[in-house]
Design a protein around this motif. Structure first.
Motif, PDB file in Angstrom:
ATOM      1  N   ARG A  77       0.823  -1.207   0.000  1.00  0.00           N
ATOM      2  CA  ARG A  77       0.000   0.000   0.000  1.00  0.00           C
ATOM      3  C   ARG A  77       0.862   1.263   0.000  1.00  0.00           C
ATOM      4  O   ARG A  77       0.570   2.228  -0.714  1.00  0.00           O
ATOM      5  CB  ARG A  77      -0.929   0.006   1.228  1.00  0.00           C
ATOM      6  CG  ARG A  77      -2.056  -0.999   1.160  1.00  0.00           C
ATOM      7  CD  ARG A  77      -3.104  -0.610   0.089  1.00  0.00           C
ATOM      8  NE  ARG A  77      -3.662   0.700   0.388  1.00  0.00           N
ATOM      9  CZ  ARG A  77      -3.470   1.784  -0.352  1.00  0.00           C
ATOM     10  NH1 ARG A  77      -2.757   1.713  -1.475  1.00  0.00           N
ATOM     11  NH2 ARG A  77      -4.011   2.933  -0.008  1.00  0.00           N
ATOM     12  N   ASP A  81       0.649   3.937  -3.143  1.00  0.00           N
ATOM     13  CA  ASP A  81       0.201   5.321  -2.984  1.00  0.00           C
ATOM     14  C   ASP A  81       1.290   6.331  -3.310  1.00  0.00           C
ATOM     15  O   ASP A  81       0.996   7.479  -3.625  1.00  0.00           O
ATOM     16  CB  ASP A  81      -0.294   5.551  -1.554  1.00  0.00           C
ATOM     17  CG  ASP A  81      -1.689   4.979  -1.332  1.00  0.00           C
ATOM     18  OD1 ASP A  81      -2.305   4.544  -2.320  1.00  0.00           O
ATOM     19  OD2 ASP A  81      -2.160   4.952  -0.177  1.00  0.00           O
ATOM     20  N   GLY A  92      -6.012   2.336  -4.387  1.00  0.00           N
ATOM     21  CA  GLY A  92      -5.405   3.651  -4.540  1.00  0.00           C
ATOM     22  C   GLY A  92      -6.499   4.690  -4.631  1.00  0.00           C
ATOM     23  O   GLY A  92      -7.694   4.369  -4.728  1.00  0.00           O
ATOM     24  N   GLU A  93      -6.100   5.943  -4.578  1.00  0.00           N
ATOM     25  CA  GLU A  93      -7.085   7.015  -4.669  1.00  0.00           C
ATOM     26  C   GLU A  93      -7.567   7.195  -6.115  1.00  0.00           C
ATOM     27  O   GLU A  93      -6.881   6.831  -7.066  1.00  0.00           O
ATOM     28  CB  GLU A  93      -6.480   8.335  -4.170  1.00  0.00           C
ATOM     29  CG  GLU A  93      -6.270   8.404  -2.668  1.00  0.00           C
ATOM     30  CD  GLU A  93      -7.579   8.540  -1.891  1.00  0.00           C
ATOM     31  OE1 GLU A  93      -8.674   8.463  -2.493  1.00  0.00           O
ATOM     32  OE2 GLU A  93      -7.509   8.731  -0.658  1.00  0.00           O
ATOM     33  N   ASP A 172      -4.796   6.027   3.658  1.00  0.00           N
ATOM     34  CA  ASP A 172      -4.023   6.594   2.560  1.00  0.00           C
ATOM     35  C   ASP A 172      -2.580   6.789   3.023  1.00  0.00           C
ATOM     36  O   ASP A 172      -2.327   7.345   4.090  1.00  0.00           O
ATOM     37  CB  ASP A 172      -4.628   7.942   2.147  1.00  0.00           C
ATOM     38  CG  ASP A 172      -3.819   8.645   1.089  1.00  0.00           C
ATOM     39  OD1 ASP A 172      -3.142   7.951   0.321  1.00  0.00           O
ATOM     40  OD2 ASP A 172      -3.842   9.892   1.049  1.00  0.00           O
ATOM     41  N   THR A 174      -0.102   8.257   1.043  1.00  0.00           N
ATOM     42  CA  THR A 174       0.592   9.246   0.224  1.00  0.00           C
ATOM     43  C   THR A 174       1.397  10.196   1.101  1.00  0.00           C
ATOM     44  O   THR A 174       0.876  10.783   2.051  1.00  0.00           O
ATOM     45  CB  THR A 174      -0.413  10.053  -0.611  1.00  0.00           C
ATOM     46  OG1 THR A 174      -1.217   9.148  -1.379  1.00  0.00           O
ATOM     47  CG2 THR A 174       0.306  11.013  -1.538  1.00  0.00           C
TER      48      THR A 174
END
Length: 699
Positions: A77, A81, A92-93, A172, A174
């Protein structure tokens, strides 16, 4: 990025659910992994690597496997990201969320017999196939051997694909800075089982920096950076290693700016070694170092990164590399013969399937390192086989020792030994201060830290009482020891003595009142502050156990009292504990439990243990079956209620080992008697009751 606290809490649930699933798999007679576990347990028992029962040992392996699956998906993950790998594999987004689901569907279309577990493993294989990803999920990782069910795998995938009402991902990763500190939080708190077993505890950055300032920095000045070697034999998630990497890289940038940046990164990495018994600790450390190396080299994607070389191994650093492996090899044999001998010896010894320390045959060579740093575990060893193995290997292990003791010995053994022609290595650690006062610390103080052991000389340069400082996560009072592996060169050492503890929890622990006085005045031996006293202490004061590290004049007062005193031992007829059962689960229970079972009042009495002796009073505590009069053991048949209580456990109590190392039954002892009891100490009213282990005197 998702808040670390939320992520940890939610992943703790996933670990517990996967553990249930994996336990069922381990119990399945048709499970290959279950058969492998049983064979591994049998070998570990035979070779003295464990004394746990099958179920207790198996549960530990199941927990490690559950964590391995969760962490592997965390790695995927994070990489997804931050666009470090191709994919997406899990989610993912934005459109990557649906694209991951489409990729999974296509996987099943091509291979209809596959399931969600296979899909996750396909992602793991893609990561491991990259040069820089190979060591992150190598063949020792439990995800390859411990199969979760298809349903459990699907639930894990669905967990990661959870979205908020606005369509954004719940989890998330990121982060433009590629900060992996959150993995340290996962290391420490992801599994309650592992946290207790391995005493998982992160070292705060400000403590790590302080220790590196006094070990790595002077080592670089003395030895240079070319060929410099540093190890943390209890590296955990890699805080000391990452801090050392940053410092070494800065030195390489300054010394060799003309060398290509990737080469500078690699040279910094080659100086770093770490070992840990916990496989997921090493997995995290490898991941964090890989990301740090990529960031330092200006590499944006894992597929563009080279196979960075660093030395991180899973294994028991207290066992591997000691006498018979590295420890007894002659100094004059060449390196090739030495490595071959080590590897042959390692091959003959037992190793768990998730361990790879034998693949790093020189990593625990005694005398190899210029710098040895770490934060060793402070727990006592519950596994009887390991406890005895450490006791046989390390001469400082004494009585009911804590792990801080053998690791203290190991840290100095790993450092380069100084003599007339060779400079001594630097050693720094933060550890529990329990050895300073509790009886088990006598040997480590008097035979090691005193500097009197010619085979493993120790020159302590700093003893820093940090018990009053607020150090997050460290509920145990601590001390920082800095030294070198050589004979003491001065008559004094710099000591920080405690006066008062932190009055409250500071907002920034690095700026706490106690810690600030330690760091701000360590170089001033005349400092006498509100929280610490700093002084140059005569070494002779620390040659004998126990140590007194109280400041504010307390140490001087103790010396004055000791100079003219009459001891308690000179006044008392006897000093010691009253007795022990060696079967507390059978003998001890709340008083009401005895009453409910109609055990005769004359057959039991209150048992006072140290922790209930406080403030001149004895608090409520359990009662114990005690079938004695003033002089001798009574016959249990005279007490029907006591007989009913004890009879179901007679086999257990009869199998207790006597001092002659045979069973009670073999020695002819009664199955209802205590292992040891001093009836004379119960006769006199003129007795002092006190806690043997306590931070303050309670009588």
């Amino acid at each position: 990025m998702s808040p670390a606290s939320t992520l940890v809490k939610d992943l703790q649930v996933r670990v517990k659910l996967l553990a249930v699933d994996l336990r069922a798999s381990s119990d399945d007679p048709g499970s290959e992994w279950g058969r492998e576990l049983k064979a591994e347990y049998a070998a570990a028992t035979e070779r003295g690597r464990t004394g746990f029962s099958w179920s207790e040992w198996r549960d530990g392996e199941v927990d490690l496997a559950a964590v391995a699956w969760v962490l592997a998906t965390v790695f995927i993950r994070f990489c997804e990201d931050n666009d470090l790998i191709d994919g997406p594999w899990i989610t993912g987004e934005g459109r990557r969320h649906s694209q991951a689901a489409d990729n999974e569907t296509e996987f099943y279309r091509v291979e209809p017999s596959r399931n969600a577990r296979d899909w996750l493993r396909a992602g793991f294989e893609a990561l491991a196939a990259l040069p820089a990803g190979k060591s992150l999920l190598d063949q020792h990782n439990l995800v390859w051997r411990a199969p979760i069910s298809a349903d459990a795998a699907q639930q894990l995938v669905s967990f990661w694909r959870t979205q908020h009402a606005d369509g954004t991902l719940a989890y998330d990763f990121t982060d433009e800075a590629l900060d992996t500190r959150f993995l340290g939080d996962l290391y420490q708190d992801l599994s309650d089982v592992a946290k207790k077993k391995y005493a998982l505890l992160q070292t705060p950055v400000f403590v790590e920096e302080f220790i590196l300032d006094r070990t790595l920095t002077p080592a670089i000045a003395q030895f240079g950076i070319e060929g410099l070697r540093l190890i943390d034999p209890t590296c955990g998630s890699g805080h000391f290693l990452l801090g050392a990497f940053d410092r070494l890289l800065d030195q390489w940038h300054a010394k060799a700016p003309g060398i290509e940046v990737r080469q500078r990164v690699q040279r910094a990495l080659e100086s770093i070694s770490g070992v840990d018994l916990n496989p997921f600790a090493i997995a995290i450390a490898r991941f964090r170092l890989t990301v740090a190396a990529m960031r330092a080299a200006g590499i944006d994607r894992l597929k563009d990164a080279p196979a960075f070389t660093y030395h991180l191994a899973v294994g028991d650093s207290l066992l591997y590399g000691h006498a018979g492996v590295q420890g007894n090899l002659l100094d004059e044999i060449d390196e090739r013969e030495k490595a071959q001998s080590q590897q042959e010896n390692a091959d003959e010894s037992f190793a768990y399937a998730n361990e790879d320390v034998a693949e790093h045959p020189s990593i625990l060579d005694r005398g190899r390192y210029h710098v040895v740093v770490g934060n060793p575990p402070y727990i006592t060893v519950k596994d009887k086989a390991l406890n005895e193995a450490y006791r046989q290997t390390y001469k400082t292990c004494h009585r009911q020792y804590a792990l801080s003791v053998p690791f203290m010995e190991l840290f100095f053994e790993l450092a380069q030994k100084g003599d007339a022609s060779t400079a001594a290595g630097f050693v720094g650690q933060i550890t529990s201060n329990s050895f300073m006062k509790r009886e088990f610390g006598a040997k480590v103080i008097e035979s090691l830290l005193s500097g009197k052991d010619p085979g493993n000389p120790v020159d302590l340069t700093n003893v820093i009482d940090t018990s009053g400082a607020y150090i997050p996560g460290h509920g145990t009072p601590t001390v920082i020891l800095i030294g070198r592996r050589r004979r003491p060169t001065t008559k004094t050492l710099r000591a920080v003595l405690g006066v008062r503890g932190e009055p409250g929890q500071p907002k920034d622990p690095a700026k706490g009142l106690v810690w600030s006085q330690i760091t701000g005045h360590l170089d001033d031996p005349s400092f006498n502050g509100d929280y610490v006293t700093i002084t140059d202490l005569d070494r002779t004061a620390l040659e004998a156990h126990p140590w007194s590290m109280s400041g504010g004049g307390a140490s001087d007062l103790k010396i004055a009292i000791d100079a003219d005193r009459q001891t308690l031992g000179e006044r008392a007829d006897s000093i010691g504990y009253t007795g022990q059962t060696n079967a507390d689960d059978v003998f001890l229970a709340p008083e009401r439990a005895f009453d409910i079972r109609r055990v005769e009042p004359a057959a039991h009495r209150q048992v006072v243990i140290g922790e209930v002796v406080r403030d001149f009073e004895v608090a409520t505590s359990d009662h114990g079956m005690f079938l004695y009069d003033a002089d001798s053991l009574l016959n249990i048949s005279e007490f029907p209620g006591a007989y009913r209580w004890m009879w179901p456990a007679r086999t257990t109590t009869w199998e207790r080992a006597t001092f002659a190392k045979v069973s009670y039954r073999a020695e002819g002892r009664s199955w209802w008697e205590w292992h040891q009891v001093s009836l004379d100490r119960l006769k006199t009213p003129l007795s002092l009751v006190f806690a043997f282990v306590a931070t303050h005197n309670h009588v």
